[in-house]
Scaffold this motif. Structure first.
Motif, PDB file in Angstrom:
ATOM      1  N   GLU A   1      27.376 -26.269 -39.623  1.00 42.92           N
ATOM      2  CA  GLU A   1      25.912 -26.845 -39.908  1.00 42.92           C
ATOM      3  C   GLU A   1      24.890 -26.194 -39.414  1.00 42.92           C
ATOM      4  N   LYS A   2      24.899 -25.782 -38.770  1.00 41.20           N
ATOM      5  CA  LYS A   2      24.192 -24.978 -37.639  1.00 41.20           C
ATOM      6  C   LYS A   2      23.949 -23.886 -38.066  1.00 41.20           C
ATOM      7  N   ARG A   3      24.647 -22.551 -38.279  1.00 44.35           N
ATOM      8  CA  ARG A   3      24.660 -21.444 -39.332  1.00 44.35           C
ATOM      9  C   ARG A   3      24.190 -21.515 -41.223  1.00 44.35           C
ATOM     10  N   LYS A   4      24.552 -22.988 -41.888  1.00 45.88           N
ATOM     11  CA  LYS A   4      24.258 -23.208 -42.552  1.00 45.88           C
ATOM     12  C   LYS A   4      22.808 -22.684 -42.726  1.00 45.88           C
ATOM     13  N   LYS A   5      21.989 -24.091 -42.072  1.00 43.73           N
ATOM     14  CA  LYS A   5      20.699 -24.128 -42.117  1.00 43.73           C
ATOM     15  C   LYS A   5      20.265 -22.915 -41.272  1.00 43.73           C
ATOM     16  N   LYS A   6      21.098 -21.776 -41.231  1.00 39.11           N
ATOM     17  CA  LYS A   6      19.986 -20.840 -40.584  1.00 39.11           C
ATOM     18  C   LYS A   6      20.003 -19.943 -41.502  1.00 39.11           C
ATOM     19  N   LEU A   7      21.619 -19.346 -42.325  1.00 44.33           N
ATOM     20  CA  LEU A   7      21.258 -18.059 -43.687  1.00 44.33           C
ATOM     21  C   LEU A   7      21.440 -18.747 -44.855  1.00 44.33           C
ATOM     22  N   LEU A   8      21.812 -20.197 -44.880  1.00 43.80           N
ATOM     23  CA  LEU A   8      21.480 -20.740 -46.451  1.00 43.80           C
ATOM     24  C   LEU A   8      20.342 -21.626 -47.100  1.00 43.80           C
ATOM     25  N   GLU A   9      19.659 -22.436 -45.737  1.00 41.33           N
ATOM     26  CA  GLU A   9      17.965 -22.122 -46.141  1.00 41.33           C
ATOM     27  C   GLU A   9      17.051 -21.884 -46.073  1.00 41.33           C
ATOM     28  N   PRO A  10      15.654 -22.098 -46.595  1.00 42.99           N
ATOM     29  CA  PRO A  10      14.932 -21.256 -46.877  1.00 42.99           C
ATOM     30  C   PRO A  10      13.880 -21.258 -45.525  1.00 42.99           C
ATOM     31  N   VAL A  11      13.207 -19.840 -44.933  1.00 45.49           N
ATOM     32  CA  VAL A  11      13.098 -19.878 -43.590  1.00 45.49           C
ATOM     33  C   VAL A  11      12.135 -20.614 -43.209  1.00 45.49           C
ATOM     34  N   LYS A  12      11.433 -21.413 -42.289  1.00 49.76           N
ATOM     35  CA  LYS A  12      10.311 -22.074 -42.049  1.00 49.76           C
ATOM     36  C   LYS A  12       9.703 -20.944 -40.668  1.00 49.76           C
ATOM     37  N   LEU A  13       8.312 -20.521 -41.016  1.00 44.23           N
ATOM     38  CA  LEU A  13       7.810 -19.823 -40.309  1.00 44.23           C
ATOM     39  C   LEU A  13       7.079 -21.275 -39.129  1.00 44.23           C
ATOM     40  N   GLU A  14       7.429 -20.580 -37.973  1.00 47.38           N
ATOM     41  CA  GLU A  14       6.974 -21.476 -36.714  1.00 47.38           C
ATOM     42  C   GLU A  14       6.228 -20.569 -35.793  1.00 47.38           C
ATOM     43  N   GLU A  15       4.947 -21.428 -35.182  1.00 51.54           N
ATOM     44  CA  GLU A  15       4.492 -20.568 -34.264  1.00 51.54           C
ATOM     45  C   GLU A  15       5.097 -20.051 -33.134  1.00 51.54           C
ATOM     46  N   ASN A  16       5.107 -19.558 -32.623  1.00 51.18           N
ATOM     47  CA  ASN A  16       5.742 -19.394 -31.214  1.00 51.18           C
ATOM     48  C   ASN A  16       4.730 -19.830 -29.987  1.00 51.18           C
ATOM     49  N   GLU A  17       5.450 -20.514 -29.534  1.00 48.70           N
ATOM     50  CA  GLU A  17       4.938 -21.699 -28.230  1.00 48.70           C
ATOM     51  C   GLU A  17       3.946 -20.838 -27.483  1.00 48.70           C
ATOM     52  N   SER A  18       5.342 -20.180 -27.218  1.00 48.26           N
ATOM     53  CA  SER A  18       5.384 -18.800 -25.443  1.00 48.26           C
ATOM     54  C   SER A  18       4.931 -17.435 -26.064  1.00 48.26           C
ATOM     55  N   ASN A  19       4.146 -16.502 -25.748  1.00 51.95           N
ATOM     56  CA  ASN A  19       3.894 -15.359 -26.275  1.00 51.95           C
ATOM     57  C   ASN A  19       4.503 -14.084 -25.308  1.00 51.95           C
ATOM     58  N   GLN A  20       5.401 -15.144 -23.866  1.00 54.30           N
ATOM     59  CA  GLN A  20       5.831 -14.603 -22.336  1.00 54.30           C
ATOM     60  C   GLN A  20       7.178 -14.079 -23.540  1.00 54.30           C
ATOM     61  N   LYS A  21       7.766 -12.367 -23.174  1.00 52.75           N
ATOM     62  CA  LYS A  21       8.804 -12.607 -23.745  1.00 52.75           C
ATOM     63  C   LYS A  21      10.220 -12.724 -22.611  1.00 52.75           C
ATOM     64  N   PRO A  22      10.805 -13.373 -22.396  1.00 53.32           N
ATOM     65  CA  PRO A  22      12.289 -13.778 -21.280  1.00 53.32           C
ATOM     66  C   PRO A  22      12.595 -12.463 -21.233  1.00 53.32           C
ATOM     67  N   ASN A  23      13.364 -11.895 -19.613  1.00 49.00           N
ATOM     68  CA  ASN A  23      13.512 -10.872 -19.168  1.00 49.00           C
ATOM     69  C   ASN A  23      15.026 -11.780 -19.665  1.00 49.00           C
ATOM     70  N   TYR A  24      16.318 -10.205 -19.477  1.00 46.32           N
ATOM     71  CA  TYR A  24      17.366 -10.202 -20.046  1.00 46.32           C
ATOM     72  C   TYR A  24      18.323 -10.242 -18.502  1.00 46.32           C
ATOM     73  N   ILE A  25      19.965 -10.506 -18.108  1.00 47.54           N
ATOM     74  CA  ILE A  25      20.280 -10.265 -17.199  1.00 47.54           C
ATOM     75  C   ILE A  25      22.005 -10.337 -18.034  1.00 47.54           C
ATOM     76  N   THR A  26      22.775  -9.332 -16.724  1.00 45.57           N
ATOM     77  CA  THR A  26      24.035  -9.457 -17.228  1.00 45.57           C
ATOM     78  C   THR A  26      24.881  -9.922 -16.454  1.00 45.57           C
ATOM     79  N   LEU A  27      25.812 -10.613 -16.249  1.00 47.19           N
ATOM     80  CA  LEU A  27      26.457 -11.426 -14.934  1.00 47.19           C
ATOM     81  C   LEU A  27      27.409 -11.384 -14.745  1.00 47.19           C
ATOM     82  N   PRO A  28      28.586 -11.003 -13.643  1.00 44.22           N
ATOM     83  CA  PRO A  28      30.116 -11.299 -14.424  1.00 44.22           C
ATOM     84  C   PRO A  28      30.301 -12.399 -14.199  1.00 44.22           C
TER      85      PRO A  28
END
Length: 464
Positions: A227-254
């Motif tokens: 259901e989530k993938r259907k909404k993302k790929l098949l339904e029209p894209v809704k433009l939403e304002e980004n609540e935060s301009n702060q980009k997240p950091n990424y980390i890879t762990l075992p």
């Protein structure tokens, strides 16, 4: 396909293409001449035709190298040249001609008898490169991983699965992060939503759900993802304002069951997104069919043992064999200088000087990590600290950088559990321990005698 593509002809076709686009190439190549580019391609391609199998080196004498970095480019250019030449010189033209590497989709309006003639014409121009044909059956034809159906003068698509497909995927009970298992579901669902025509989507998703349930996946989780993938790929894209301009950091762990999920939640509170990588599995312990890289031509963090049970840890970005020769040469040069051992550049040389009856076991050197770059430096620091905390270090420093002291307790615990060293193997060490740890450096002997004994040890290693 690559082994049937002639190297010289493919380079010739490439040179003609470059001549046609000479002005564009001069801008892109920053002034490098086309002839120089072609010479570099010839050099790099010819010397990738060597490979090793069961300790013997072989040279591929025909065609492009499998796995060569330029082989896909040269093969694509050559096949494009052959197909264009065949189409331009034949009296009948296909309605549609589309190719992806070695798979071609053709719409032909002149019947099967005429397509056989065109196939023969194509193979006459292709040399050793042989084209085969597969006609549609029951108004459908497989191309790559889709079924192409011809219905009511239009083409529709469903998912193609080979007859050998056994519908086995990563088991839900396997020791992998939940994100990896969700990724299995998402990849299968996205393939259907992106490639299948609307009339086939429902039946394909039911088929996927049955397959995944058979591999242990919960049905409710599959349904939620669909259901989530259907909404993302098949339904029209809704433009939403980004609540935060702060980009997240990424980390890879075992990935560690239960602990990783708690750690993920905690890091999320600090705007850190976490990805997990799986540890060793059964396949990593099995032979993959390839020859093992000999130890003496590997690089990374290494550990050299001494007969007394102590170790020297170092790192190298060259062949281990060359690095060990440098160690032996440094020891020989240091002992010939007739200086105090604490002035030696080589820590191993100082150890050999202080303990002339010890033997540095170069033939038992091990590569303990194959990291490169900055990771190699940090791994060296960790391994040096392990042997320092274990009391079995020959090193005189702790490596190139310093790491935060919060890791010391963890490294100490690892040094206790991972080291299994018998310090009583060597008579000199046993006597040291019996005498309350009095160093052999204090033994009454001249510097010349110590250097002589040590050099004899070094030369015996060279000769061996």
């Amino acid at each position: 396909m690559y082994t049937y593509i002639p190297f010289d002809k493919s380079v010739f076709v490439l040179s003609k293409k470059l001549d046609v686009h000479k002005s564009e190439m001069e801008e892109l190549s920053a002034g490098i001449e086309i002839e120089t580019i072609l010479n570099l391609i010839k050099i790099t391609s010819r010397y990738t035709n060597y490979f090793k199998f069961r300790d013997n080196f072989y040279h591929q004498v025909r065609g492009l190298a499998m796995g060569g970095p330029l082989s896909p480019l040269l093969a694509n250019i050559y096949v494009e040249y052959i197909e264009n030449l065949a189409i331009d010189t034949y009296f009948l033209k296909p309605k549609f001609w589309g190719r992806y590497m070695d798979d071609v989709l053709v719409i032909w309006n002149y019947g099967e008898s005429q397509i056989e003639g065109f196939l023969e014409h194509l193979n006459n121009l292709g040399g050793e490169l042989v084209f085969t044909i597969e006609n549609e059956t029951e108004k459908k034809l497989p191309f790559l991983d889709i079924w192409i159906h011809r219905k009511n003068n239009k083409l529709v698509f469903s998912i193609y699965r080979k007859p050998t497909n056994n519908n086995r995927y990563l088991s839900f009970t396997s020791n992998h992060p939940i994100q990896v298992k969700r990724g299995v579901v998402i990849s299968l669902v996205d393939r259907v939503l992106n490639l299948a025509s609307p009339e086939y989507i429902s039946s394909e998703l039911i088929f996927i759900k049955d397959i995944l349930v058979g591999n242990g996946y919960p049905e409710n989780m599959i349904s939620q993802i669909i259901e989530k993938r259907k909404k993302k790929l098949l339904e029209p894209v809704k433009l939403e304002e980004n609540e935060s301009n702060q980009k997240p950091n990424y980390i890879t762990l075992p990935y560690i069951p239960r602990l990783s999920q708690k750690l993920r939640k905690e890091l999320k509170n600090h705007n850190i997104k976490t990805a997990f990588k799986s540890g060793q599995n059964i396949s990593s312990w099995l032979n993959n069919g390839k020859d093992k890289v000999p130890r003496n031509i590997q690089q990374g963090v290494y550990k050299i043992p001494c007969s007394c049970g102590k170790f020297y840890v170092g790192r190298t970005q060259q062949n281990l064999k060359n690095r060990l020769q440098q160690h032996k040469y440094a020891i020989d040069c240091s002992l010939r200088q007739n200086k105090k051992p604490d002035t030696f550049e080589s820590a191993i040389a100082g150890h050999v000087y202080n303990f002339p009856h010890h033997s540095i076991l170069f033939d038992q050197t091990k590569i303990i990590d194959k990291s490169v770059g900055l990771l190699q430096s940090f791994r060296e620091i960790i391994e040096i600290k392990k042997i320092i905390y274990g009391g079995i270090s020959i090193n005189r420093d702790e490596g190139e950088f310093k790491i935060n002291s919060i890791y010391n307790s963890l490294i100490k615990d690892q040094s206790k559990t991972s080291m299994s060293i018998d310090l009583h193997n060597c008579p000199e060490t046993s006597n040291n321990l019996a005498n309350g740890g009095q160093s052999m450096v204090n033994a009454v002997r001249s510097q010349r005698t110590a250097a002589k004994i040590a050099n004899e040890k070094i030369h015996s290693i060279y000769n061996s």
